[in-house]
Design a protein around this motif. Sequence first.
Motif, mmCIF file in Angstrom:
data_model
loop_
_atom_site.group_PDB
_atom_site.id
_atom_site.type_symbol
_atom_site.label_atom_id
_atom_site.label_comp_id
_atom_site.label_asym_id
_atom_site.label_seq_id
_atom_site.Cartn_x
_atom_site.Cartn_y
_atom_site.Cartn_z
ATOM 1 N N VAL A 51 1.005 -1.055 -0.282
ATOM 2 C CA VAL A 51 -0.054 0.060 -0.022
ATOM 3 C C VAL A 51 0.846 1.236 0.141
ATOM 4 C CG1 VAL A 51 -1.932 -1.257 1.061
ATOM 5 C CG2 VAL A 51 -0.517 0.054 2.719
ATOM 6 N N ALA A 52 2.436 1.050 -0.170
ATOM 7 C CA ALA A 52 3.044 2.436 -0.206
ATOM 8 C C ALA A 52 2.734 3.092 -1.459
ATOM 9 C CB ALA A 52 4.551 1.988 -0.245
ATOM 10 N N GLU A 53 2.658 4.427 -1.377
ATOM 11 C CA GLU A 53 2.264 5.205 -2.391
ATOM 12 C C GLU A 53 3.251 5.459 -3.349
ATOM 13 O OE1 GLU A 53 -0.219 8.397 -1.036
ATOM 14 O OE2 GLU A 53 -1.900 7.192 -0.973
ATOM 15 N N HIS A 54 4.568 5.590 -2.800
ATOM 16 C CA HIS A 54 5.728 6.194 -3.514
ATOM 17 C C HIS A 54 7.032 6.015 -2.511
ATOM 18 C CE1 HIS A 54 7.884 8.894 -5.947
ATOM 19 N NE2 HIS A 54 8.615 9.575 -5.003
ATOM 20 N N ARG A 55 8.164 5.198 -3.560
ATOM 21 C CA ARG A 55 9.214 4.821 -2.749
ATOM 22 C C ARG A 55 10.385 5.678 -3.644
ATOM 23 N NH1 ARG A 55 6.196 0.507 -3.404
ATOM 24 N NH2 ARG A 55 6.741 -1.393 -1.802
ATOM 25 N N VAL A 63 13.071 5.562 1.398
ATOM 26 C CA VAL A 63 11.859 6.303 2.097
ATOM 27 C C VAL A 63 10.512 5.965 1.181
ATOM 28 C CG1 VAL A 63 10.886 8.526 2.588
ATOM 29 C CG2 VAL A 63 13.258 8.452 2.355
ATOM 30 N N LEU A 64 9.679 5.329 2.127
ATOM 31 C CA LEU A 64 8.192 5.034 1.426
ATOM 32 C C LEU A 64 7.221 5.923 2.125
ATOM 33 C CD1 LEU A 64 10.023 2.252 2.647
ATOM 34 C CD2 LEU A 64 8.450 1.325 0.815
ATOM 35 N N ARG A 65 6.380 6.116 1.228
ATOM 36 C CA ARG A 65 5.136 7.149 1.597
ATOM 37 C C ARG A 65 3.844 6.443 1.596
ATOM 38 N NH1 ARG A 65 3.927 11.809 -2.152
ATOM 39 N NH2 ARG A 65 2.531 10.182 -3.164
ATOM 40 N N PHE A 66 3.176 6.347 2.791
ATOM 41 C CA PHE A 66 1.844 5.870 2.833
ATOM 42 C C PHE A 66 1.041 7.059 3.398
ATOM 43 C CE2 PHE A 66 5.304 2.886 4.249
ATOM 44 C CZ PHE A 66 4.682 1.810 3.584
ATOM 45 N N ASP A 97 2.726 13.369 9.226
ATOM 46 C CA ASP A 97 1.937 14.481 9.241
ATOM 47 C C ASP A 97 0.495 14.577 9.032
ATOM 48 O OD1 ASP A 97 1.556 14.394 6.453
ATOM 49 O OD2 ASP A 97 3.297 15.521 5.715
ATOM 50 N N SER A 98 -0.051 15.517 8.608
ATOM 51 C CA SER A 98 -1.628 15.434 8.666
ATOM 52 C C SER A 98 -2.050 14.402 7.373
ATOM 53 C CB SER A 98 -2.047 16.707 8.740
ATOM 54 O OG SER A 98 -1.689 17.507 7.559
ATOM 55 N N HIS A 99 -1.251 14.052 6.647
ATOM 56 C CA HIS A 99 -1.885 13.308 5.497
ATOM 57 C C HIS A 99 -1.185 12.157 5.182
ATOM 58 C CE1 HIS A 99 -4.688 16.591 4.518
ATOM 59 N NE2 HIS A 99 -3.567 17.386 4.473
ATOM 60 N N PHE A 100 0.130 12.116 5.653
ATOM 61 C CA PHE A 100 0.869 11.041 5.217
ATOM 62 C C PHE A 100 1.957 10.454 6.355
ATOM 63 C CE2 PHE A 100 0.512 13.526 1.338
ATOM 64 C CZ PHE A 100 -0.292 12.475 0.568
ATOM 65 N N MET A 101 2.382 9.440 6.231
ATOM 66 C CA MET A 101 3.341 8.646 7.051
ATOM 67 C C MET A 101 4.603 8.284 5.885
ATOM 68 S SD MET A 101 1.391 5.762 9.118
ATOM 69 C CE MET A 101 0.854 4.821 7.789
ATOM 70 N N MET A 102 5.831 8.759 6.371
ATOM 71 C CA MET A 102 6.896 8.435 5.493
ATOM 72 C C MET A 102 7.704 7.532 6.610
ATOM 73 S SD MET A 102 6.527 10.187 3.059
ATOM 74 C CE MET A 102 7.720 10.792 1.985
ATOM 75 N N LEU A 103 8.009 6.326 5.875
ATOM 76 C CA LEU A 103 9.056 5.451 6.579
ATOM 77 C C LEU A 103 10.390 5.351 5.845
ATOM 78 C CD1 LEU A 103 9.685 2.892 8.458
ATOM 79 C CD2 LEU A 103 8.672 1.562 6.889
ATOM 80 N N THR A 104 11.321 5.667 6.666
ATOM 81 C CA THR A 104 12.554 5.717 6.136
ATOM 82 C C THR A 104 13.379 4.492 6.678
ATOM 83 O OG1 THR A 104 12.833 8.140 6.142
ATOM 84 C CG2 THR A 104 14.906 7.019 5.874
ATOM 85 N N VAL A 105 13.854 3.821 5.783
ATOM 86 C CA VAL A 105 14.542 2.397 6.150
ATOM 87 C C VAL A 105 16.166 2.673 5.602
ATOM 88 C CG1 VAL A 105 14.673 0.065 6.308
ATOM 89 C CG2 VAL A 105 12.587 1.040 6.143
#
Length: 122
Positions: A51-55, A63-66, A97-105
């Motif tokens: 379900v990640a929207e962007h890598r 960095v993965l954006r959800f 933030d108010s719209h997204f989660m950013m996971l940095t691995v």
Amino acid sequence: MQLTEPAVGERVTRVLELKEADNPRSAPLMCTLSATGQQDRLRHWDRVLGVAEHRTSVADGLVLRFRLDLELSHALTTLIHAELECCSFFVFQLSLDSHFMMLTVTAPGHGLDVVEQMFGRS
């Protein structure tokens, strides 16, 4: 500590960084899970990563954006905690933030290839 409300229209970002207390640069590149445990863990990650929207590639990682979602944030933090138990060379940073989660691995000292093998799939 005193908490203040953000100004109207101000973007608020919260950061949670989970990592082993020891220096991850010195952590050996190994997983302590059994082969079956590794396959089960990969299936759990695949469900979440799907379900990640962007890598985006960064130094030593991704960095993965959800979309911001309570159930997804719980799944991510649960998986991060479990991953640190068996693969202490990874460093995770979860920003909200108010719209997204950013996971940095990242895998400092081990490089992007290691991270992409596990987290670059969708």
